[in-house]
Design an enzyme around this catalytic site. Structure first.
Site, PDB file in Angstrom:
ATOM      1  N   HIS A  55      41.200 -14.816 -69.133  1.00 18.50           N
ATOM      2  CA  HIS A  55      41.595 -13.842 -68.124  1.00 18.50           C
ATOM      3  C   HIS A  55      41.384 -14.390 -66.708  1.00 18.50           C
ATOM      4  CE1 HIS A  55      41.370 -10.678 -71.282  1.00 18.50           C
ATOM      5  NE2 HIS A  55      42.266 -10.083 -70.508  1.00 18.50           N
ATOM      6  N   GLY A  99      39.495 -14.682 -73.011  1.00 17.22           N
ATOM      7  CA  GLY A  99      40.692 -14.083 -73.569  1.00 17.22           C
ATOM      8  C   GLY A  99      41.696 -15.090 -74.089  1.00 17.22           C
ATOM      9  N   TYR A 129      35.184  -5.671 -74.551  1.00 11.65           N
ATOM     10  CA  TYR A 129      36.447  -6.104 -75.149  1.00 11.65           C
ATOM     11  C   TYR A 129      37.135  -4.920 -75.819  1.00 11.65           C
ATOM     12  CZ  TYR A 129      39.335 -10.160 -75.697  1.00 11.65           C
ATOM     13  OH  TYR A 129      40.342 -11.072 -75.545  1.00 11.65           O
TER      14      TYR A 129
END
Length: 250
Positions: A55, A99, A129
């Site tokens: 991410h 991610g 998450y």
């Protein structure tokens, strides 16, 4: 064109999964689907140290809002890969963080070099998450392995990842491209309709894990506790300030 190749190429940001990069990846997948490409390879540039840093933390909200909701860029990309009509092969050179590990595990086949590592890092940032992301991990590894990855945030090397069934093959770096292209060619030579149907069958069956409405609400409520917390905001701030976070458990 039988084989399509998508290359992550934003080394200044370590191929972080920003809105812009994710949009480009989804666009490329859609174009390959329109052209009836039979297999897709997802890779980074040769010689990279980091395949993807996961991410783009700079785009995550600092608190009081779900950082990984339904319309999160990574969620859209994972759905695009899972629903893509043809197999997607992840060709991994370098490290994979956060991610981006889910992105890799969402691919149909994973081929990595021995030096590659995979680290699931939300616990380092205090990020909660999401449910579908956890399901991606649970489809790729046993529950005990998923717990170790999630709780320690420590990297797992490719050799161990292959041993526990997270990835398909570990190949020397000088043979990685040839090995991956050979596998892609083998897939492309097989019956495309058969493969398309089997991929969709497996996707549906892998997702056939019912969760009661009460159970889903509980999980979402637990996530909300995290992204409303001091620790979540502290984790994001510490990352941006390039310092170690001071988590308080509240």
């Amino acid at each position: 064109m039988a084989i399509g190749i998508i290359t992550l190429d934003n080394p200044k940001k370590l191929n972080a999964l920003s809105h812009a990069l994710v949009s480009s990846l989804i666009h490329a997948l859609n174009q390959f689907a329109e052209r009836d490409v039979r297999v897709v390879i997802l890779r980074a540039q040769p010689g990279v140290k980091v395949w993807s840093a996961g991410h783009d933390v700079g785009e995550l909200p600092e608190g009081r809002r779900d950082p990984l909701g339904w319309d999160d860029p990574l969620r859209n990309l994972v759905r695009s890969i899972e629903s893509h009509p043809t197999p997607v092969i992840a060709m991994i050179e370098g490290t994979v963080w956060g991610g981006a590990v889910e992105l890799v595990l969402a691919c149909d086949i994973i081929i990595a070099v021995p030096e590659s590592t995979f680290a699931v890092t939300p616990a380092r940032l205090g990020v909660p998450y999401n449910v579908s992301g956890m399901m991606t991990f649970m489809s790729a590894a046993s529950l005990r392995i998923v717990k170790e990855l999630a709780f320690t945030a420590a990297p797992v090397d490719a050799v161990r990842a292959e041993r526990v069934g997270m990835i398909n093959h570990v190949v020397a770096v000088d043979a990685l491209e040839a090995f991956t292209l050979a596998m892609a060619a083998t897939i492309a030579d097989n019956a495309p309709l058969s493969i398309r149907v089997m991929k969709e069958q497996l996707r549906v069956l892998a997702g056939a894990k019912p969760v009661s409405p009460r159970g889903f609400e509980k999980v979402q409520g637990l996530r909300r506790v995290v992204y409303d917390s001091y620790d979540y905001a502290e984790g994001i701030r510490a990352f941006k300030e390039k310092r170690r976070p001071a988590f308080l458990g509240r």
